[in-house]
Design a protein around this motif. Structure first.
Motif, short mmCIF file in Angstrom:
data_model
loop_
_atom_site.label_atom_id
_atom_site.label_comp_id
_atom_site.label_asym_id
_atom_site.label_seq_id
_atom_site.Cartn_x
_atom_site.Cartn_y
_atom_site.Cartn_z
N LEU A 148 -59.01 -4.12 -60.80
CA LEU A 148 -59.92 -3.65 -59.58
C LEU A 148 -60.50 -4.73 -59.04
CD1 LEU A 148 -62.12 -0.99 -61.83
CD2 LEU A 148 -60.17 -0.72 -60.34
N PRO A 149 -60.47 -5.06 -57.64
CA PRO A 149 -61.33 -5.79 -56.94
C PRO A 149 -62.78 -5.98 -57.10
CG PRO A 149 -60.83 -4.14 -55.38
CD PRO A 149 -60.28 -3.83 -56.80
N LYS A 150 -63.46 -6.97 -56.72
CA LYS A 150 -65.06 -7.15 -57.15
C LYS A 150 -65.66 -5.72 -56.33
CE LYS A 150 -66.19 -9.91 -52.90
NZ LYS A 150 -66.83 -10.95 -52.48
N PRO A 151 -66.91 -5.59 -56.81
CA PRO A 151 -67.57 -4.20 -56.60
C PRO A 151 -67.88 -4.09 -54.93
CG PRO A 151 -68.32 -5.19 -58.56
CD PRO A 151 -67.52 -6.08 -57.96
N ILE A 152 -67.50 -2.65 -54.45
CA ILE A 152 -67.88 -2.74 -53.05
C ILE A 152 -69.09 -2.15 -52.74
CG2 ILE A 152 -65.36 -2.60 -52.37
CD1 ILE A 152 -65.68 0.36 -52.50
N GLY A 153 -69.81 -1.74 -53.90
CA GLY A 153 -71.30 -1.44 -53.78
C GLY A 153 -71.36 -0.09 -53.07
N GLY A 154 -72.31 0.45 -52.27
CA GLY A 154 -72.39 2.19 -51.85
C GLY A 154 -72.64 2.87 -53.02
N THR A 155 -72.72 4.12 -52.42
CA THR A 155 -73.05 5.22 -53.50
C THR A 155 -71.62 6.02 -53.92
OG1 THR A 155 -75.12 5.68 -52.74
CG2 THR A 155 -74.36 7.56 -53.82
N HIS A 156 -71.21 6.25 -55.22
CA HIS A 156 -69.81 6.46 -55.65
C HIS A 156 -70.08 8.15 -56.20
CE1 HIS A 156 -68.06 2.41 -56.61
NE2 HIS A 156 -69.21 2.35 -55.69
N ILE A 157 -69.23 8.99 -55.58
CA ILE A 157 -69.26 10.32 -55.88
C ILE A 157 -67.86 10.75 -56.19
CG2 ILE A 157 -69.75 12.86 -54.97
CD1 ILE A 157 -72.36 10.92 -55.26
N TYR A 158 -67.68 11.30 -57.39
CA TYR A 158 -66.42 12.43 -57.48
C TYR A 158 -66.74 13.66 -57.59
CZ TYR A 158 -61.55 13.08 -59.06
OH TYR A 158 -60.12 13.53 -59.17
N ARG A 159 -65.91 14.64 -56.68
CA ARG A 159 -66.03 15.97 -56.56
C ARG A 159 -64.85 16.70 -56.88
NH1 ARG A 159 -70.18 18.74 -54.18
NH2 ARG A 159 -71.32 17.20 -55.27
N LYS A 160 -64.96 17.54 -57.73
CA LYS A 160 -63.50 18.14 -58.32
C LYS A 160 -63.64 19.80 -58.17
CE LYS A 160 -60.17 18.43 -62.12
NZ LYS A 160 -59.77 17.69 -63.55
N VAL A 161 -63.05 20.28 -57.40
CA VAL A 161 -63.08 21.84 -57.16
C VAL A 161 -61.86 22.33 -57.95
CG1 VAL A 161 -63.16 23.97 -55.57
CG2 VAL A 161 -64.17 21.48 -54.97
N ARG A 162 -62.03 23.21 -59.04
CA ARG A 162 -60.89 23.97 -59.64
C ARG A 162 -61.35 25.30 -59.89
NH1 ARG A 162 -62.38 19.68 -64.62
NH2 ARG A 162 -64.65 19.46 -64.48
N ASP A 163 -60.24 25.96 -60.40
CA ASP A 163 -60.39 27.42 -60.99
C ASP A 163 -61.56 27.74 -61.98
OD1 ASP A 163 -58.91 28.51 -58.90
OD2 ASP A 163 -56.98 28.15 -60.02
N ARG A 164 -61.69 26.77 -62.75
CA ARG A 164 -62.52 27.05 -64.04
C ARG A 164 -63.41 25.76 -64.25
NH1 ARG A 164 -57.53 27.11 -66.50
NH2 ARG A 164 -57.14 25.78 -68.08
N ALA A 165 -64.48 25.41 -65.11
CA ALA A 165 -65.47 24.73 -64.88
C ALA A 165 -64.96 23.45 -65.83
CB ALA A 165 -66.82 25.02 -65.50
N SER A 166 -63.80 23.46 -66.71
CA SER A 166 -63.46 22.41 -67.64
C SER A 166 -61.95 22.56 -67.78
CB SER A 166 -64.36 22.17 -68.78
OG SER A 166 -63.98 23.30 -69.50
N TYR A 167 -61.34 21.34 -68.33
CA TYR A 167 -60.10 21.39 -68.78
C TYR A 167 -59.08 22.22 -67.60
CZ TYR A 167 -56.64 20.81 -72.33
OH TYR A 167 -55.50 20.41 -73.05
N ALA A 168 -59.21 21.83 -66.60
CA ALA A 168 -58.42 22.39 -65.32
C ALA A 168 -57.96 21.23 -64.26
CB ALA A 168 -58.89 23.62 -64.67
#
Length: 315
Positions: free
Chosen positions: A217-237
């Motif tokens: 990984l290059p040096k940190p780029i700062g900012g606010t980091h978000i990961y949003r995952k849309v799936r058919d069920r809440a886990s293990y999908a």
């Protein structure tokens, strides 16, 4: 069970040499390969166990980034203090995937190399160019709700299933490898996963026998980091759509999307539209999209997931 032979590699070069033998596969955590072997989708003649090669450390680089060994488990990577602090999108993406038990075994390199979850790939009674080159693609004209809308071809519309690689794409990671001659190579993550074209069974830029040793990984780029995952069920999908977003204070940022293409999907030119909002970014990001009637919803879902992630980051 189909018979196969097995060896424990002592050095990376030895492992790569062994893998030049036809029908050979590397094995580490085995969380994807063993399932495929049980279903006889994969039938390796020889397995090379790379767990003893020592690629299980996360180390700082002279450039201010991190070098993640190929054998670092997903759990250890997500929990690392430096990753959580400086590369939060990566921690969030990993935790969004699989289950705790699988993350304890799954490795960094194996995660990058996991194969599609297209139902036609898993059904050996169906035509699949990934599984059997030249046999056709039953997904084209078939059930396609979870499949690709961009980057696909007439030969394959499957998607890349992972979460970790989507975050690594937005962070501009580099994949380090070694070949049978002991020569090292660095592959930008943008070039690592290949589009299907007419050869969907060729999924990465790796040459025969080439072994992943680390991801940098290059040096940190700062900012606010978000990961949003849309799936058919809440886990293990697996994701219908996932978005990895890094937003800076001035409104600029980066976006990579999963669940819509044969590889983590990022179009750097689209990121110039970040200050204009999610719709402007999505229009550029999905230029040339070819959705089916069943998965056309992924276009608007991408926009909505991106809008939600950007709003959360700015808040």
């Amino acid at each position: 069970m189909k018979p196969f032979t097995y060896e424990r590699a002592k050095t990376a070069a030895d492992a790569a040499k062994s893998a030049l033998r036809p029908g050979t596969k590397f094995i580490a955590g085995g969380t994807n390969l063993l399932d495929l072997m049980k279903l006889q989708i994969e039938a390796p003649q020889h397995l090379v166990d790379v767990n003893g090669l020592g690629f299980d450390k996360i180390e700082a680089t002279p450039q201010g980034g991190l070098r993640i060994g190929a054998l670092v488990s997903n759990s250890d990577l997500a929990a690392d203090t430096r990753v959580r602090r400086d590369y939060g999108v990566l921690t969030r993406a990993i935790v969004a995937g699989a289950s705790g038990q699988l993350r304890n075994k799954a490795t960094t390199a194996g995660n990058l190399l996991q194969r599609t979850r297209c139902p036609y790939f898993y059904d050996t009674n169906q035509a699949c160019n990934k599984r059997k080159p030249g046999s056709g693609c039953a997904a084209v004209g078939g059930f396609s709700r979870q499949l690709g809308v961009i980057g696909t071809s007439d030969a394959c519309i499957a998607t890349y299933p992972g979460d970790m690689a989507v975050a690594m794409r937005v962070l501009d990671a580099t994949v380090e490898t070694v070949n049978a001659q002991g020569a090292a190579r660095s592959i930008p993550i943008a070039d690592f996963h290949r589009l299907p074209g007419t050869t969907p069974h060729v999924e990465t830029a790796l040459a025969p026998g080439e072994l992943i040793t680390a991801v940098t990984l290059p040096k940190p780029i700062g900012g606010t980091h978000i990961y949003r995952k849309v799936r058919d069920r809440a886990s293990y999908a697996f994701a219908l759509v996932s978005v990895a977003v890094v937003v800076q204070k001035d409104g600029t940022g980066r976006v990579a999307v999963g669940g819509i293409a044969p590889r983590p999907w990022r179009v750097e030119a689209a990121e110039a539209a970040m200050p204009q909002g999610a719709k402007a970014v999505t229009n550029r990001l999905l230029t040339g999209a070819r959705p089916t009637e069943e998965n056309a919803f992924k276009v608007s879902l991408t926009e909505r997931a991106l809008a939600s992630a950007i709003a959360e980051a700015r808040a």
